[in-house]
Write an enzyme that holds these catalytic residues in place. Structure first.
Site, PDB file in Angstrom:
ATOM      1  N   ASP A   1     -27.493  -2.952   5.377  1.00  0.00           N
ATOM      2  CA  ASP A   1     -28.448  -1.978   4.869  1.00  0.00           C
ATOM      3  C   ASP A   1     -29.549  -2.607   4.045  1.00  0.00           C
ATOM      4  OD1 ASP A   1     -26.630  -2.534   2.553  1.00  0.00           O
ATOM      5  OD2 ASP A   1     -27.946  -1.078   1.585  1.00  0.00           O
TER       6      ASP A   1
ATOM      7  N   LYS B   1     -25.641 -17.855   6.211  1.00  0.00           N
ATOM      8  CA  LYS B   1     -26.727 -18.816   5.983  1.00  0.00           C
ATOM      9  C   LYS B   1     -26.218 -20.192   6.381  1.00  0.00           C
ATOM     10  CE  LYS B   1     -29.864 -16.215   4.612  1.00  0.00           C
ATOM     11  NZ  LYS B   1     -30.469 -15.425   3.598  1.00  0.00           N
TER      12      LYS B   1
ATOM     13  N   GLU C   1     -16.576 -10.092   6.936  1.00  0.00           N
ATOM     14  CA  GLU C   1     -17.793  -9.829   6.162  1.00  0.00           C
ATOM     15  C   GLU C   1     -18.964  -9.607   7.106  1.00  0.00           C
ATOM     16  OE1 GLU C   1     -19.315  -9.214   3.531  1.00  0.00           O
ATOM     17  OE2 GLU C   1     -18.898 -10.540   1.852  1.00  0.00           O
ATOM     18  N   ASP C   2     -19.984  -8.886   6.652  1.00  0.00           N
ATOM     19  CA  ASP C   2     -21.183  -8.755   7.465  1.00  0.00           C
ATOM     20  C   ASP C   2     -22.026 -10.025   7.408  1.00  0.00           C
ATOM     21  OD1 ASP C   2     -21.857  -8.343   4.788  1.00  0.00           O
ATOM     22  OD2 ASP C   2     -23.050  -6.545   5.141  1.00  0.00           O
TER      23      ASP C   2
ATOM     24  N   GLY D   1     -20.952  -2.950   4.498  1.00  0.00           N
ATOM     25  CA  GLY D   1     -21.721  -3.670   5.506  1.00  0.00           C
ATOM     26  C   GLY D   1     -20.972  -4.062   6.763  1.00  0.00           C
TER      27      GLY D   1
ATOM     28  N   PHE E   1     -34.426 -11.025   4.715  1.00  0.00           N
ATOM     29  CA  PHE E   1     -33.471  -9.957   4.408  1.00  0.00           C
ATOM     30  C   PHE E   1     -33.325  -9.125   5.672  1.00  0.00           C
ATOM     31  CE2 PHE E   1     -31.827  -6.003   2.705  1.00  0.00           C
ATOM     32  CZ  PHE E   1     -30.866  -6.490   1.840  1.00  0.00           C
ATOM     33  N   VAL E   2     -32.112  -9.039   6.182  1.00  0.00           N
ATOM     34  CA  VAL E   2     -31.906  -8.392   7.482  1.00  0.00           C
ATOM     35  C   VAL E   2     -31.122  -7.089   7.346  1.00  0.00           C
ATOM     36  CG1 VAL E   2     -32.134 -10.450   8.925  1.00  0.00           C
ATOM     37  CG2 VAL E   2     -29.913  -9.933   7.889  1.00  0.00           C
TER      38      VAL E   2
ATOM     39  N   ASP F   1     -24.306 -14.993   2.089  1.00  0.00           N
ATOM     40  CA  ASP F   1     -25.567 -15.573   1.623  1.00  0.00           C
ATOM     41  C   ASP F   1     -25.244 -16.635   0.568  1.00  0.00           C
ATOM     42  OD1 ASP F   1     -28.073 -16.139   0.710  1.00  0.00           O
ATOM     43  OD2 ASP F   1     -28.573 -14.128   0.047  1.00  0.00           O
TER      44      ASP F   1
ATOM     45  N   ARG G   1     -28.387   1.113   8.571  1.00  0.00           N
ATOM     46  CA  ARG G   1     -27.079   0.629   9.033  1.00  0.00           C
ATOM     47  C   ARG G   1     -26.850   0.992  10.494  1.00  0.00           C
ATOM     48  NH1 ARG G   1     -24.113  -1.030   4.463  1.00  0.00           N
ATOM     49  NH2 ARG G   1     -24.472   0.153   2.565  1.00  0.00           N
TER      50      ARG G   1
END
Ligand code: IMP
Ligand code: MG
Length: 217
Positions: A196, A168, A136-137, A81, A189-190, A140, A202
């Protein structure tokens, strides 16, 4: 005789092809994906544009450079990600660095964490004595971040900081702090900019929500 052979890389040798410096047109959308078992018909709603991301990544680069201890850096991206974000971020940090990657799987193809983090590929070089920035992407639950921080801390870096493009706003864990954050993650959910949904999307240049998606296998 006497004539130079054209190198295959010479522009003269590439006849009938379009010029190389073309960019994709702005505003492209993958609203439908053909084939069964994919996300056919799931609408995308763009939440963060490519331009807004570019501006924030430039700021993050300055923030990171100004706050990390002096000295060479190892930037560790979490695959897959973070690969797009990391590519832009490292170019916004003007200091000597090496780049390395950790392959991690925590979600599989679902939209809910499996609760288990699996390392699919490890770093190529030791990080003992190095300043490390973990990229990190999105954070959560923080399960992945906590796991990776424990793993990297045990290898004796000189310092260890964390950066996520999205987090978040409810994520607050003193044992696994996020030092640099691009944006508060929307409550959805993005996908896009490296993130992805079932391995798709992506390559979207911005961040979009998958509206009403049910992605459970
Ligand atoms: P966490 O362990 O619950 O914090 O989840 C972190 C990982 O799950 C991220 O590195 C992502 O790869 C993935 N993930 C979490 N939320 C999303 C999302 O909204 N879209 C895409 N991937 C996500
Ligand atoms: Mg993922």
């Amino acid at each position: 005789m006497g004539s130079r052979e054209q190198s295959p890389r010479s522009p003269d040798a590439i006849k009938g092809q379009p010029p190389r410096r073309q960019v994709p047109s702005a505003g492209w959308r993958f609203t439908r994906v053909p084939g069964s078992g994919t996300l056919e018909g799931v609408p995308l709603r763009e939440l963060i544009s490519a331009a807004a991301i570019a501006q924030r990544v430039a700021e993050l680069g300055r923030e990171i450079d100004g706050n990390l201890p002096p000295g060479p850096l190892t930037v560790v991206g979490v695959l897959r990600g973070a690969f797009v974000f990391m590519a832009d971020l490292v170019r916004a940090i003007p200091r000597e660095m090496t780049c390395d990657f950790l392959g991690v799987r925590s979600y599989g193809d679902a939209t809910v964490s499996s609760g288990v983090v699996e390392i699919t590929s490890d770093l190529q070089a030791p990080i003992a004595g190095r300043h490390v920035l973990l990229v990190e992407d999105i954070v959560d639950t923080g399960l992945t971040l906590r796991y990776l921080l424990d793993l990297l801390r045990a290898r004796g870096p000189a310092s260890l900081r964390t950066c996520a493009l999205l987090a978040k706003s409810t994520y607050k864990d003193a044992s696994a702090p996020l030092d640099f954050v691009g944006f508060d993650a929307p409550d959805a959910f993005v996908v896009g900019y490296g993130l992805d949904g079932r391995q798709l999307y992506r390559n979207l240049p911005g961040i979009s929500a998958l509206e009403g998606a049910t992605l459970e296998p």
